[in-house]
Design a protein around this motif. Sequence first.
Motif, PDB file in Angstrom:
ATOM      1  N   THR B  17      20.183  -0.076 -51.207  1.00 20.88           N
ATOM      2  CA  THR B  17      21.200   0.969 -51.316  1.00 20.88           C
ATOM      3  C   THR B  17      21.724   1.366 -49.942  1.00 20.88           C
ATOM      4  O   THR B  17      22.924   1.563 -49.766  1.00 20.88           O
ATOM      5  CB  THR B  17      20.617   2.195 -52.023  1.00 20.88           C
ATOM      6  OG1 THR B  17      19.975   1.771 -53.203  1.00 20.88           O
ATOM      7  CG2 THR B  17      21.687   3.190 -52.366  1.00 20.88           C
ATOM      8  N   MET B  24      30.166  -0.177 -47.421  1.00 19.97           N
ATOM      9  CA  MET B  24      31.286   0.319 -48.222  1.00 19.97           C
ATOM     10  C   MET B  24      32.359   0.950 -47.345  1.00 19.97           C
ATOM     11  O   MET B  24      32.070   1.458 -46.256  1.00 19.97           O
ATOM     12  CB  MET B  24      30.795   1.376 -49.206  1.00 19.97           C
ATOM     13  CG  MET B  24      29.877   0.835 -50.255  1.00 19.97           C
ATOM     14  SD  MET B  24      30.737  -0.232 -51.379  1.00 19.97           S
ATOM     15  CE  MET B  24      29.364  -0.860 -52.324  1.00 19.97           C
ATOM     16  N   PHE B  28      34.593   7.597 -51.801  1.00 14.66           N
ATOM     17  CA  PHE B  28      34.061   8.048 -53.085  1.00 14.66           C
ATOM     18  C   PHE B  28      32.826   7.241 -53.482  1.00 14.66           C
ATOM     19  O   PHE B  28      31.815   7.786 -53.910  1.00 14.66           O
ATOM     20  CB  PHE B  28      35.150   7.913 -54.152  1.00 14.66           C
ATOM     21  CG  PHE B  28      34.713   8.463 -55.449  1.00 14.66           C
ATOM     22  CD1 PHE B  28      34.754   9.823 -55.669  1.00 14.66           C
ATOM     23  CD2 PHE B  28      34.216   7.641 -56.425  1.00 14.66           C
ATOM     24  CE1 PHE B  28      34.311  10.344 -56.845  1.00 14.66           C
ATOM     25  CE2 PHE B  28      33.772   8.155 -57.615  1.00 14.66           C
ATOM     26  CZ  PHE B  28      33.822   9.508 -57.830  1.00 14.66           C
ATOM     27  N   THR B  29      32.922   5.921 -53.293  1.00 16.19           N
ATOM     28  CA  THR B  29      31.772   5.068 -53.584  1.00 16.19           C
ATOM     29  C   THR B  29      30.584   5.446 -52.727  1.00 16.19           C
ATOM     30  O   THR B  29      29.436   5.449 -53.177  1.00 16.19           O
ATOM     31  CB  THR B  29      32.164   3.612 -53.309  1.00 16.19           C
ATOM     32  OG1 THR B  29      33.437   3.391 -53.860  1.00 16.19           O
ATOM     33  CG2 THR B  29      31.172   2.666 -53.896  1.00 16.19           C
ATOM     34  N   MET B  32      28.795   8.381 -54.173  1.00 16.98           N
ATOM     35  CA  MET B  32      27.950   7.988 -55.310  1.00 16.98           C
ATOM     36  C   MET B  32      26.660   7.325 -54.822  1.00 16.98           C
ATOM     37  O   MET B  32      25.558   7.633 -55.278  1.00 16.98           O
ATOM     38  CB  MET B  32      28.697   6.997 -56.209  1.00 16.98           C
ATOM     39  CG  MET B  32      29.905   7.543 -56.891  1.00 16.98           C
ATOM     40  SD  MET B  32      29.476   8.551 -58.291  1.00 16.98           S
ATOM     41  CE  MET B  32      29.744  10.167 -57.631  1.00 16.98           C
ATOM     42  N   LEU B  33      26.818   6.408 -53.856  1.00 18.32           N
ATOM     43  CA  LEU B  33      25.643   5.693 -53.345  1.00 18.32           C
ATOM     44  C   LEU B  33      24.690   6.636 -52.629  1.00 18.32           C
ATOM     45  O   LEU B  33      23.466   6.490 -52.733  1.00 18.32           O
ATOM     46  CB  LEU B  33      26.087   4.587 -52.393  1.00 18.32           C
ATOM     47  CG  LEU B  33      26.506   3.292 -53.069  1.00 18.32           C
ATOM     48  CD1 LEU B  33      27.157   2.374 -52.073  1.00 18.32           C
ATOM     49  CD2 LEU B  33      25.306   2.611 -53.659  1.00 18.32           C
ATOM     50  N   VAL B  36      22.561   8.328 -55.177  1.00 15.46           N
ATOM     51  CA  VAL B  36      21.515   7.437 -55.673  1.00 15.46           C
ATOM     52  C   VAL B  36      20.422   7.259 -54.622  1.00 15.46           C
ATOM     53  O   VAL B  36      19.228   7.224 -54.942  1.00 15.46           O
ATOM     54  CB  VAL B  36      22.131   6.081 -56.081  1.00 15.46           C
ATOM     55  CG1 VAL B  36      21.059   5.052 -56.307  1.00 15.46           C
ATOM     56  CG2 VAL B  36      22.954   6.251 -57.322  1.00 15.46           C
ATOM     57  N   LEU B  39      18.177  10.169 -54.744  1.00 10.47           N
ATOM     58  CA  LEU B  39      17.330  10.119 -55.942  1.00 10.47           C
ATOM     59  C   LEU B  39      16.156   9.161 -55.730  1.00 10.47           C
ATOM     60  O   LEU B  39      15.024   9.450 -56.116  1.00 10.47           O
ATOM     61  CB  LEU B  39      18.147   9.664 -57.148  1.00 10.47           C
ATOM     62  CG  LEU B  39      18.891  10.765 -57.885  1.00 10.47           C
ATOM     63  CD1 LEU B  39      19.702  10.165 -59.006  1.00 10.47           C
ATOM     64  CD2 LEU B  39      17.909  11.762 -58.459  1.00 10.47           C
ATOM     65  N   ALA B  62      21.126  14.868 -53.993  1.00  8.91           N
ATOM     66  CA  ALA B  62      21.887  14.357 -55.128  1.00  8.91           C
ATOM     67  C   ALA B  62      22.737  15.433 -55.772  1.00  8.91           C
ATOM     68  O   ALA B  62      23.782  15.143 -56.350  1.00  8.91           O
ATOM     69  CB  ALA B  62      20.934  13.752 -56.167  1.00  8.91           C
ATOM     70  N   THR B  66      26.459  15.997 -53.090  1.00  6.98           N
ATOM     71  CA  THR B  66      27.525  15.315 -53.815  1.00  6.98           C
ATOM     72  C   THR B  66      28.723  16.239 -53.986  1.00  6.98           C
ATOM     73  O   THR B  66      29.869  15.860 -53.718  1.00  6.98           O
ATOM     74  CB  THR B  66      27.021  14.866 -55.193  1.00  6.98           C
ATOM     75  OG1 THR B  66      25.807  14.162 -55.013  1.00  6.98           O
ATOM     76  CG2 THR B  66      28.016  13.986 -55.888  1.00  6.98           C
TER      77      THR B  66
END
Lengths: 91, 185
Positions: B17, B24, B28-29, B32-33, B36, B39, B62, B66
């Motif tokens: 990850t 990236m 936005f991606t 999200m990553l 994760v 988490l 998370a 975010t």
Amino acid sequence: MFLVTLIALFVAMALVLCRLYTGPMVYDRILAANFFGTAAVLFIAVLGFFNGRPDFLDIALLYALINFVGTVATLKFFRYRSLGDARPGMD
Amino acid sequence: MAETIINVVLFSMLVLTALALVRMERLFTIVMLAGVFSLLAAMLFVTLDAVDVAFTEAAVGAGVSTVLYLGTIALTARGCKPSVRPSTVPLLVCIITGAVLIWGTLDMPNFGDAEAPAEVHVAQYYLTESVKEIDVPNVVTSILASYRGFDTLGEVAVIFAAGVGVLLIISRMPGQGRRKDKEDS
């Protein structure tokens, strides 16, 4: 039995991560991140039973709430393009 | 054995990850990553039996981060400019720092070692005496709220100041942010 569940969960996580890394659309990634939160909830619950301490279940429930916050914020961002209060007079 | 497998799987997911996160370009991606990623870190903390740390990591990394990152993207731009400068020097600095940190862990006691400084210093005293002295059944709570009460008060003040600052920034800017968005589309 819980070990098998853990392994199955790890396979599911790996598949979701693949979608998260490659996913062509943004919505794939939102879904993947959301499912990963669910997988974290399941992981903590299964780990509690695996180690013989089922009281981890309460902690897993808290993670479900966090996951909810993140997803709602993401979707609100896509719907309104902002996270502040979207009053009609402000536009 | 099972513990080792769980740790290895979680750590490899963490590293993958992190690598994907670096590669990236759409912000936005990346958000999200990053969610994760924290988490996964939280799951590792849970495997280490540090449930409270794990919960803080998940709630801040998370949950709140975010939301804050998304708010920042909504107020600024949605993509990052590709860097033009070569990244060999930063990479070198990162590698050296990481190597020094790993070198520093070499003389740390093993995980769960009964002779570790953390176990023999004041932990025994807290475990045996705190219920008598403070009369709170949870040892962590009595340490945080009583033995280190001033420390906790300072932390609360810092967090409060940070929260007020973030709220001020977010509530001031939306008008400007939206105008910029309209120019873009």
